[in-house]
Enzyme design. Structure first.
Site, short mmCIF file in Angstrom:
data_model
loop_
_atom_site.label_atom_id
_atom_site.label_comp_id
_atom_site.label_asym_id
_atom_site.label_seq_id
_atom_site.Cartn_x
_atom_site.Cartn_y
_atom_site.Cartn_z
N SER A 92 16.94 18.58 -14.34
CA SER A 92 17.72 17.83 -15.32
C SER A 92 18.06 18.67 -16.56
O SER A 92 18.70 18.17 -17.48
CB SER A 92 16.94 16.60 -15.76
OG SER A 92 15.71 16.99 -16.35
N THR A 194 16.52 14.23 -20.03
CA THR A 194 16.77 15.18 -21.11
C THR A 194 15.45 15.58 -21.76
O THR A 194 14.60 14.72 -21.97
CB THR A 194 17.60 14.47 -22.20
OG1 THR A 194 18.82 14.04 -21.62
CG2 THR A 194 17.86 15.36 -23.39
N ARG A 222 32.39 15.19 -18.13
CA ARG A 222 31.58 14.18 -18.82
C ARG A 222 30.57 14.84 -19.78
O ARG A 222 29.92 15.81 -19.44
CB ARG A 222 30.83 13.34 -17.77
CG ARG A 222 29.98 12.21 -18.35
CD ARG A 222 28.53 12.60 -18.52
NE ARG A 222 27.67 11.46 -18.85
CZ ARG A 222 26.40 11.58 -19.25
NH1 ARG A 222 25.86 12.78 -19.34
NH2 ARG A 222 25.69 10.52 -19.54
N GLY A 246 17.70 9.42 -21.35
CA GLY A 246 18.21 8.28 -20.58
C GLY A 246 19.72 8.30 -20.51
O GLY A 246 20.36 9.33 -20.70
N1 GLY Z 1 20.78 11.74 -21.94
C1 GLY Z 1 21.44 12.68 -21.18
C2 GLY Z 1 22.74 12.29 -20.67
O1 GLY Z 1 23.02 11.12 -20.49
O2 GLY Z 1 23.53 13.17 -20.41
#
Ligand code: GLY
Length: 335
Positions: A92, A194, A222, A246
């Site tokens: 991630s 994150t 995005r 999140g």
């Molecule tokens: N919190 C990370 C994201 O939504 O990209």
């Protein structure tokens, strides 16, 4: 071990966490969780302290090592985040992050210091240490944010070496995803964690950073909350700081980290402020909160901490008083 599997296994066994040469035991506080609850550790403690989203004891250990070697809180959060960016097993963040639906790994990151200076990069390709590029933006340009190809060229011109961030494991996961190509945010797994880190020193000075590869299999282009100052991260050295993890879209819609800091300014504890910010999300008309996760961690000027999420199994790592431990977060959705 993948974070998802760690959580599952830890919940079954009540494991101790190996931290460098020491072993940190997790205090059993209730039948469901082997971890100490956030509410048990909110007392004022000695400083310095480092906190981070999720189970990242190597990253918090690095940040504390930097502080103990005389580095400042900004150095600490940058170096701590770099540990996870370089960790290819974490899917991630940084190298090995899961790609967008077209197979491109794109990174978002930001950093903010005790003076309120900040820097960010969005949609950064081919550079592992997005948090360090964000710091360069903050310190060496008149700007706050660089995006895409401009951010990459800026990084290269500052000595960052481009590399392919798509590892074999992430490519394999993407190939599997392409079979059905269904998009659905999934709670508490590698596509939504994150790494955000906050550090506070003996003087009460605070800095923060966060870094992510964003939502797995997102649309090309995005950008989430993580590089957006006030959403993914906010530091006000007079009050405290907050960082989010999140579903970024939901954090952006409520300017979550700024909200938490402003609630602390109004007198709420970090825990109360995190809970209020989560409540704002779940109480929105037609909120679909059962299908996504958001979590916040926060610290105030006194070194009190808080963490709260919509769903179970969000956790905070905290390094204080020589103890580096994972602390299970309280959460909203108890039904
Ligand atoms: N919190 C990370 C994201 O939504 O990209």
């Amino acid at each position: 071990m993948k974070r998802r599997h760690f959580i599952k296994n830890a919940s079954l066994t009540g494991v101790g966490l190996a931290v460098g040469k020491s072993l940190v035991s997790c205090t059993e506080t209730n039948e469901k969780s082997p971890f100490k609850k956030t509410s048990d550790v909110l007392e004022k403690g000695s400083l310095p302290m480092v906190i981070a989203t999720w189970h990242v004891i190597d990253a918090t250990a690095k940040a504390m090592q930097v502080l103990q070697a005389g580095g400042n809180v900004l150095d600490a959060v940058e170096q701590g985040c770099r540990v996870e960016e370089a960790n290819e097993k974490g899917q991630s963040v940084g190298k090995g992050g899961l790609p967008d639906r077209d197979g491109n790994v794109t990174l978002d990151a930001c950093i903010m210091d005790k003076h309120g200076n900040c820097g960010a990069v969005v949609y950064l390709k081919d550079i592992t240490h997005a948090v360090s590029v964000a710091r360069k933006v903050m310190e060496d340009t008149p700007h706050v944010m660089l995006a895409g190809e401009g951010a990459k060229q800026f990084a290269i011109s500052n000595g960052f070496v481009p590399e392919d961030l798509l590892t074999e494991a992430s490519k394999e996961a993407w190939e599997k995803w392409k079979v059905e190509a269904k998009y659905k945010p999934i709670i508490n797994i590698e596509n939504h964690d994150t790494i955000g880190m906050l550090a506070i020193d003996e003087n009460g000075d605070i800095s923060g950073a966060c870094t992510t590869s964003g939502l797995a299999y997102k649309m090309g282009g995005r950008v989430g909350d993580s590089p957006i100052i006030g959403s993914g991260l906010f530091v006000d050295n007079e009050i405290g700081a907050c960082v989010a993890t999140g579903l970024g879209e939901e954090v952006v819609k409520t300017v979550g980290s700024f909200l938490v800091v402003e609630l602390m300014r109004q007198g709420k504890s970090p825990q109360e402020a995190c809970e209020e910010a989560i409540t704002r999300i779940v109480n929105k008309p037609k909120s679909d909160y059962k299908n996504f996760q958001v979590g916040y961690i926060a610290v105030n000027k006194q070194g009190e901490t808080g963490s709260y999420a919509i769903h179970q199994w969000f956790s905070m790592t905290k390094f204080q008083n020589g103890v580096n431990e994972q602390i299970q977060s309280d959460y909203f959705n108890k039904v």
